[in-house]
Design a protein around this motif. Structure first.
Motif, PDB file in Angstrom:
ATOM      1  N   VAL A 187       0.826  -1.304  -0.012  1.00  0.00           N
ATOM      2  CA  VAL A 187       0.071  -0.282  -0.097  1.00  0.00           C
ATOM      3  C   VAL A 187       0.662   1.375   0.060  1.00  0.00           C
ATOM      4  CG1 VAL A 187      -1.598   1.365   1.202  1.00  0.00           C
ATOM      5  CG2 VAL A 187      -2.172  -1.052   0.900  1.00  0.00           C
ATOM      6  N   TYR A 234      -8.705   3.007  -5.631  1.00  0.00           N
ATOM      7  CA  TYR A 234      -9.094   2.020  -5.153  1.00  0.00           C
ATOM      8  C   TYR A 234      -8.775   0.821  -5.639  1.00  0.00           C
ATOM      9  CZ  TYR A 234     -12.530  -1.267  -2.731  1.00  0.00           C
ATOM     10  OH  TYR A 234     -12.983  -2.213  -1.915  1.00  0.00           O
ATOM     11  N   ALA A 243      -6.540  -1.821  -3.434  1.00  0.00           N
ATOM     12  CA  ALA A 243      -7.278  -3.222  -3.184  1.00  0.00           C
ATOM     13  C   ALA A 243      -6.057  -4.379  -3.575  1.00  0.00           C
ATOM     14  CB  ALA A 243      -8.651  -3.670  -3.782  1.00  0.00           C
ATOM     15  N   LEU A 273      -3.457  -4.362  -1.234  1.00  0.00           N
ATOM     16  CA  LEU A 273      -3.741  -5.162  -0.102  1.00  0.00           C
ATOM     17  C   LEU A 273      -4.012  -6.704  -0.129  1.00  0.00           C
ATOM     18  CD1 LEU A 273      -6.618  -2.551   1.247  1.00  0.00           C
ATOM     19  CD2 LEU A 273      -4.369  -3.200   2.305  1.00  0.00           C
ATOM     20  N   ALA A 309      -7.867  -9.616   1.484  1.00  0.00           N
ATOM     21  CA  ALA A 309      -8.059  -8.569   2.350  1.00  0.00           C
ATOM     22  C   ALA A 309      -9.616  -8.366   2.695  1.00  0.00           C
ATOM     23  CB  ALA A 309      -7.736  -7.085   1.833  1.00  0.00           C
ATOM     24  N   PRO A 366     -13.137  -6.577   2.967  1.00  0.00           N
ATOM     25  CA  PRO A 366     -13.721  -5.282   2.480  1.00  0.00           C
ATOM     26  C   PRO A 366     -13.718  -4.263   3.320  1.00  0.00           C
ATOM     27  CG  PRO A 366     -14.957  -7.283   1.697  1.00  0.00           C
ATOM     28  CD  PRO A 366     -14.168  -7.831   2.601  1.00  0.00           C
ATOM     29  N   GLU A 409     -10.600  -2.756   3.239  1.00  0.00           N
ATOM     30  CA  GLU A 409     -10.194  -1.925   2.020  1.00  0.00           C
ATOM     31  C   GLU A 409     -10.806  -0.570   2.005  1.00  0.00           C
ATOM     32  OE1 GLU A 409     -12.030  -4.442  -1.082  1.00  0.00           O
ATOM     33  OE2 GLU A 409     -10.103  -5.829  -1.182  1.00  0.00           O
ATOM     34  N   ARG A 410     -12.095  -0.540   2.462  1.00  0.00           N
ATOM     35  CA  ARG A 410     -12.797   0.832   2.790  1.00  0.00           C
ATOM     36  C   ARG A 410     -11.808   1.717   3.623  1.00  0.00           C
ATOM     37  NH1 ARG A 410     -17.304  -2.675   2.277  1.00  0.00           N
ATOM     38  NH2 ARG A 410     -17.596  -2.498   4.334  1.00  0.00           N
ATOM     39  N   LEU A 418      -8.653   3.053   2.229  1.00  0.00           N
ATOM     40  CA  LEU A 418      -9.072   3.965   1.030  1.00  0.00           C
ATOM     41  C   LEU A 418      -9.633   5.452   1.776  1.00  0.00           C
ATOM     42  CD1 LEU A 418      -9.375   4.877  -2.013  1.00  0.00           C
ATOM     43  CD2 LEU A 418     -11.758   4.223  -1.840  1.00  0.00           C
ATOM     44  N   THR A 437      -2.366   1.026   7.446  1.00  0.00           N
ATOM     45  CA  THR A 437      -2.623  -0.140   6.994  1.00  0.00           C
ATOM     46  C   THR A 437      -2.355  -1.193   8.047  1.00  0.00           C
ATOM     47  OG1 THR A 437      -2.515   0.793   4.881  1.00  0.00           O
ATOM     48  CG2 THR A 437      -2.286  -1.524   5.044  1.00  0.00           C
TER      49      THR A 437
END
Length: 195
Positions: A91, A135, A139, A142, A146, A148, A151-152, A155, A183
């Motif tokens: 990331v 994104y 993603a 990650l 990962a 979800p 991930e959000r 972001l 992260t």
């Protein structure tokens, strides 16, 4: 060369050259006068095109600035498939590449922060395209396992870090390390996604 929708219509050939000149002139104008004094007319003058021509492609100075950033994002090398295998480091590598687009252009960074927050239709469309591209890169970094929500969270942290950097509260050179730490924290607390 086909351009991918940074403007009101897809263009090629001579028209693409006009668009490129307008985008280059936007960056030069920002360096000289800053975002508050930037106008579509001043960019058109610098690009040596008529204001009517400039408005054919760009509806506002916010649209111009957002198109400049989209062009820079599109120019990034493809997301690497052979990552380090450490999501936080991967990331950080993605974020570093994006932050470096603006690190040497403080006027553009500030302008992007302001321009991309407007609600103009063309800006909103480009902002969505930029968001989807970023994104996808995050993603990918990650990894497929990962969660979800993780991930959000990453972001959202990225967007917040870029706003902080664009407004001068976080040096662009520190954005990648900032996101690496976030992260690591998010992934420690996140369950692994089950297939």
């Amino acid at each position: 060369m086909f351009m991918s929708e940074p403007i009101r219509q897809v263009v090629e050939g001579r028209r693409a050259d006009t668009v490129r000149r307008l985008l280059d002139a936007t960056v030069a104008e920002l360096r000289e006068v800053g975002f508050p004094a930037l106008t579509v007319r001043s960019v058109a003058r610098r690009a040596q095109v008529s204001p009517a021509t400039a408005y054919t492609y760009f509806s506002s100075k916010e649209h111009l600035v957002t198109a400049v950033f989209w062009k820079k994002v599109q120019a990034l090398p493809p997301a690497e498939r052979d990552r380090a295998g450490r999501p936080a480091e991967d990331v950080a590598a993605v974020v570093r590449a994006i932050a470096l687009l603006l690190v040497d252009e403080p006027e553009l960074a500030q302008a992007c922060t302001l321009a991309m927050l407007t609600d103009h239709e063309e800006v909103r469309r480009l902002r969505d395209q930029i968001g989807r591209e970023i994104y996808a890169r995050l993603a990918d970094a990650l990894g497929a396992d990962a969660d979800p929500p993780a991930e959000r969270a990453v972001l959202t942290a990225f967007v917040g870090a870029m706003v902080l950097a664009g407004s001068g509260h976080l040096p662009f050179a520190e954005v990648a390390d900032h996101l690496r730490e976030i992260t690591e924290t998010v992934l420690r607390r996140s369950p692994v996604k089950r297939r």
